[in-house]
Enzyme design. Structure first.
Site, PDB file in Angstrom:
ATOM      1  N   ASP A 189      -5.391  -3.959  -5.276  1.00  0.00           N
ATOM      2  CA  ASP A 189      -5.036  -2.719  -5.971  1.00  0.00           C
ATOM      3  C   ASP A 189      -4.686  -2.998  -7.425  1.00  0.00           C
ATOM      4  O   ASP A 189      -3.648  -3.592  -7.713  1.00  0.00           O
ATOM      5  CB  ASP A 189      -3.828  -2.055  -5.283  1.00  0.00           C
ATOM      6  CG  ASP A 189      -3.452  -0.748  -5.957  1.00  0.00           C
ATOM      7  OD1 ASP A 189      -4.072   0.279  -5.634  1.00  0.00           O
ATOM      8  OD2 ASP A 189      -2.563  -0.757  -6.835  1.00  0.00           O
ATOM      9  N   HIS A 206      -4.059   8.261 -11.521  1.00  0.00           N
ATOM     10  CA  HIS A 206      -2.817   7.474 -11.452  1.00  0.00           C
ATOM     11  C   HIS A 206      -1.559   8.355 -11.325  1.00  0.00           C
ATOM     12  O   HIS A 206      -0.674   8.064 -10.522  1.00  0.00           O
ATOM     13  CB  HIS A 206      -2.726   6.562 -12.685  1.00  0.00           C
ATOM     14  CG  HIS A 206      -1.967   5.299 -12.441  1.00  0.00           C
ATOM     15  ND1 HIS A 206      -2.296   4.087 -12.990  1.00  0.00           N
ATOM     16  CD2 HIS A 206      -0.862   5.058 -11.689  1.00  0.00           C
ATOM     17  CE1 HIS A 206      -1.448   3.169 -12.581  1.00  0.00           C
ATOM     18  NE2 HIS A 206      -0.552   3.730 -11.800  1.00  0.00           N
ATOM     19  N   LYS A 248      -7.574   2.690 -11.137  1.00  0.00           N
ATOM     20  CA  LYS A 248      -7.033   4.039 -11.378  1.00  0.00           C
ATOM     21  C   LYS A 248      -7.263   4.465 -12.825  1.00  0.00           C
ATOM     22  O   LYS A 248      -7.215   3.617 -13.726  1.00  0.00           O
ATOM     23  CB  LYS A 248      -5.515   4.063 -11.102  1.00  0.00           C
ATOM     24  CG  LYS A 248      -5.114   3.311  -9.841  1.00  0.00           C
ATOM     25  CD  LYS A 248      -3.632   3.372  -9.526  1.00  0.00           C
ATOM     26  CE  LYS A 248      -3.295   2.454  -8.376  1.00  0.00           C
ATOM     27  NZ  LYS A 248      -2.936   1.077  -8.754  1.00  0.00           N
ATOM     28  N   TYR A 258      -2.767  -1.651 -15.918  1.00  0.00           N
ATOM     29  CA  TYR A 258      -2.193  -2.977 -15.617  1.00  0.00           C
ATOM     30  C   TYR A 258      -2.774  -4.053 -16.534  1.00  0.00           C
ATOM     31  O   TYR A 258      -2.276  -5.168 -16.589  1.00  0.00           O
ATOM     32  CB  TYR A 258      -2.437  -3.390 -14.149  1.00  0.00           C
ATOM     33  CG  TYR A 258      -1.877  -2.453 -13.097  1.00  0.00           C
ATOM     34  CD1 TYR A 258      -1.026  -1.417 -13.430  1.00  0.00           C
ATOM     35  CD2 TYR A 258      -2.200  -2.629 -11.761  1.00  0.00           C
ATOM     36  CE1 TYR A 258      -0.533  -0.554 -12.460  1.00  0.00           C
ATOM     37  CE2 TYR A 258      -1.707  -1.780 -10.781  1.00  0.00           C
ATOM     38  CZ  TYR A 258      -0.881  -0.739 -11.134  1.00  0.00           C
ATOM     39  OH  TYR A 258      -0.402   0.102 -10.164  1.00  0.00           O
TER      40      TYR A 258
HETATM   41  N1  LIG Z   1       0.284   4.126  -8.289  1.00  0.00           N
HETATM   42  C1  LIG Z   1       1.380   3.801  -8.925  1.00  0.00           C
HETATM   43  O1  LIG Z   1       1.903   4.558  -9.759  1.00  0.00           O
HETATM   44  C2  LIG Z   1       2.007   2.468  -8.660  1.00  0.00           C
HETATM   45  C3  LIG Z   1       3.296   2.184  -9.146  1.00  0.00           C
HETATM   46  C4  LIG Z   1       3.869   0.946  -8.857  1.00  0.00           C
HETATM   47  C5  LIG Z   1       3.161   0.021  -8.099  1.00  0.00           C
HETATM   48  N2  LIG Z   1       1.882   0.313  -7.662  1.00  0.00           N
HETATM   49  C6  LIG Z   1       1.094  -0.671  -6.869  1.00  0.00           C
HETATM   50  O2  LIG Z   1       1.867  -1.113  -5.769  1.00  0.00           O
HETATM   51  C7  LIG Z   1       1.960  -2.548  -5.799  1.00  0.00           C
HETATM   52  C8  LIG Z   1       3.254  -3.004  -5.156  1.00  0.00           C
HETATM   53  O3  LIG Z   1       4.379  -2.448  -5.798  1.00  0.00           O
HETATM   54  P1  LIG Z   1       5.347  -3.286  -6.776  1.00  0.00           P
HETATM   55  O4  LIG Z   1       4.602  -4.393  -7.390  1.00  0.00           O
HETATM   56  O5  LIG Z   1       5.986  -2.291  -7.678  1.00  0.00           O
HETATM   57  O6  LIG Z   1       6.522  -3.796  -5.851  1.00  0.00           O
HETATM   58  P2  LIG Z   1       6.720  -4.462  -4.384  1.00  0.00           P
HETATM   59  O7  LIG Z   1       5.416  -4.896  -3.821  1.00  0.00           O
HETATM   60  O8  LIG Z   1       7.580  -3.532  -3.622  1.00  0.00           O
HETATM   61  O9  LIG Z   1       7.618  -5.721  -4.737  1.00  0.00           O
HETATM   62  C9  LIG Z   1       7.172  -6.744  -5.555  1.00  0.00           C
HETATM   63  C10 LIG Z   1       8.364  -7.629  -5.905  1.00  0.00           C
HETATM   64  O10 LIG Z   1       8.905  -8.224  -4.735  1.00  0.00           O
HETATM   65  C11 LIG Z   1       8.768  -9.650  -4.807  1.00  0.00           C
HETATM   66  N3  LIG Z   1       8.266 -10.065  -3.473  1.00  0.00           N
HETATM   67  C12 LIG Z   1       7.048  -9.853  -2.940  1.00  0.00           C
HETATM   68  N4  LIG Z   1       6.957 -10.312  -1.691  1.00  0.00           N
HETATM   69  C13 LIG Z   1       8.174 -10.850  -1.405  1.00  0.00           C
HETATM   70  C14 LIG Z   1       8.696 -11.490  -0.257  1.00  0.00           C
HETATM   71  N5  LIG Z   1       7.962 -11.657   0.843  1.00  0.00           N
HETATM   72  N6  LIG Z   1       9.986 -11.929  -0.296  1.00  0.00           N
HETATM   73  C15 LIG Z   1      10.733 -11.748  -1.419  1.00  0.00           C
HETATM   74  N7  LIG Z   1      10.290 -11.134  -2.527  1.00  0.00           N
HETATM   75  C16 LIG Z   1       9.016 -10.690  -2.529  1.00  0.00           C
HETATM   76  C17 LIG Z   1       7.775  -9.939  -5.914  1.00  0.00           C
HETATM   77  O11 LIG Z   1       8.091 -11.137  -6.614  1.00  0.00           O
HETATM   78  P3  LIG Z   1       7.048 -12.359  -6.818  1.00  0.00           P
HETATM   79  O12 LIG Z   1       5.778 -11.791  -7.407  1.00  0.00           O
HETATM   80  O13 LIG Z   1       7.781 -13.268  -7.717  1.00  0.00           O
HETATM   81  O14 LIG Z   1       6.825 -12.921  -5.436  1.00  0.00           O
HETATM   82  C18 LIG Z   1       7.992  -8.737  -6.837  1.00  0.00           C
HETATM   83  O15 LIG Z   1       9.114  -8.966  -7.684  1.00  0.00           O
HETATM   84  C19 LIG Z   1       1.828  -2.840  -7.305  1.00  0.00           C
HETATM   85  O16 LIG Z   1       1.585  -4.197  -7.577  1.00  0.00           O
HETATM   86  C20 LIG Z   1       0.719  -1.909  -7.679  1.00  0.00           C
HETATM   87  O17 LIG Z   1      -0.537  -2.434  -7.280  1.00  0.00           O
HETATM   88  C21 LIG Z   1       1.322   1.526  -7.926  1.00  0.00           C
END
Ligand SMILES: NC(=O)c1ccc[n+]([C@@H]2O[C@H](COP(=O)([O-])OP(=O)(O)OC[C@H]3O[C@@H](n4cnc5c(N)ncnc54)[C@H](OP(=O)(O)O)[C@@H]3O)[C@@H](O)[C@H]2O)c1
Length: 275
Positions: free
Chosen positions: A48, A111, A78, A53
């Site tokens: 994704d 988005h 997106k 990004y």
């Molecule tokens: N459509 C939208 O508006 C929108 C908005 C936000 C996000 N997104 C998408 O959703 C994806 C996921 O959301 P997100 O990146 O905001 O947050 P998330 O996946 O909820 O959390 C990511 C964070 O948690 C840490 N992490 C990941 N796996 C872990 C584990 N098993 N144990 C401990 N810590 C862990 C990562 O650190 P490390 O990388 O250091 O491991 C990072 O700091 C994004 O990357 C993006 O593709 C979309």
């Protein structure tokens, strides 16, 4: 769902993996190339990304280097808010495709629901879909009222709605609406960006199943019928976040996790964003 490569079938018949890698805030270049390659090696088939990004080129490079046939992968990108509108969305799509160096994307999303613009943007997505440039189209950050408004004029019902979802923001009403309308819900920030991993209820449940809090949260989503795209740039966590298929949460534990909801967001409310 029994393995990392299991899929949900969208309303147009396209198969979408239940688990993907998110790459928001993953740096363009070596970091994103390495993370995507680790994920594909670990068995992920869905990635994704988004124009905003600024790492679509790295995602494309990793796909090539990983050596898995294109048709086995599911790539989402997106259209960003500044590019919304009919013609500008069509141009933004070409730009994304060029950066990804692909012939098509599997899922193209709006988005954010930019007021006064998202219907024209949707018309562009419908054109891209009808022209065979994308396998599926959807939206992101749409509340029920945005979906209802879009669907009043849309020819095609969105196949996916990607929204912030985690145990502090369980989005049960939206999930119900999406299910009733054959829209697949997808959770962004499923781990609440890491904030939830020390929660005592989740730690207790994780210990009981000999899993980690991250795995318990992601499993809760899957059992609710929600696609997940956790982000990590660390190989061991990329693997951990995909190791979700050797346990099942009991109905009681699902309820306990549901009970953590506070309607609390880490990101902006789609009714009140200014970017
Ligand atoms: N459509 C939208 O508006 C929108 C908005 C936000 C996000 N997104 C998408 O959703 C994806 C996921 O959301 P997100 O990146 O905001 O947050 P998330 O996946 O909820 O959390 C990511 C964070 O948690 C840490 N992490 C990941 N796996 C872990 C584990 N098993 N144990 C401990 N810590 C862990 C990562 O650190 P490390 O990388 O250091 O491991 C990072 O700091 C994004 O990357 C993006 O593709 C979309």
């Amino acid at each position: 769902m029994k393995s990392l490569q299991d899929t949900t079938t969208l309303h147009n018949g396209v198969k979408m993996p239940w688990v993907g890698l998110g790459v928001w805030r993953v740096n363009e270049g070596e970091e994103v190339v390495q993370s995507v390659k680790w994920a594909i090696e670990a068995g992920y088939r869905s990635i994704d990304t988004a124009a905003v990004y600024k790492n679509e080129e790295g995602v494309g490079k990793a796909i090539k280097e990983a050596g898995v046939p294109r048709e086995e992968l599911f790539i989402t990108t997106k259209v960003w808010n500044d590019d919304q509108g009919y013609e500008s969305t069509l141009s933004a799509f070409e730009e994304s495709l060029k950066k990804l160096d692909l012939d098509y994307v599997d899922l193209y999303l709006i988005h954010w629901p930019v007021k006064g613009k998202y219907k024209e943007t949707w018309r562009a997505l419908e054109k891209l879909y009808k022209d065979g440039r994308v396998k599926a189209i959807g939206v992101s950050n749409f509340h029920i009222h945005h979906l209802k408004d879009l669907m009043e004029d849309a020819e095609i019902v969105p196949m996916v709605n990607q929204v912030e979802t985690h145990p502090r923001l369980s989005q049960k009403e939206l999930l119900q609406f999406c299910k009733e309308n054959n829209i697949q819900m997808e959770a962004w920030s499923p781990l609440m960006q890491g904030e939830l991993l020390g929660d005592p209820t989740l730690v207790e449940i994780a210990n009981k199943y000999k899993k980690t809090p991250a795995q318990v949260i992601l499993r809760w989503d899957l059992q609710n019928g929600v696609v997940v795209i956790p982000k990590s740039v660390k190989e061991h966590r990329i693997k951990e976040n995909a190791d979700l298929f050797d346990f099942e949460l009991s109905r009681e534990d699902m309820k306990k996790i549901d009970g953590l909801n506070l309607n609390k967001r880490v990101g902006p409310d789609p009714d009140n964003f200014n970017f």
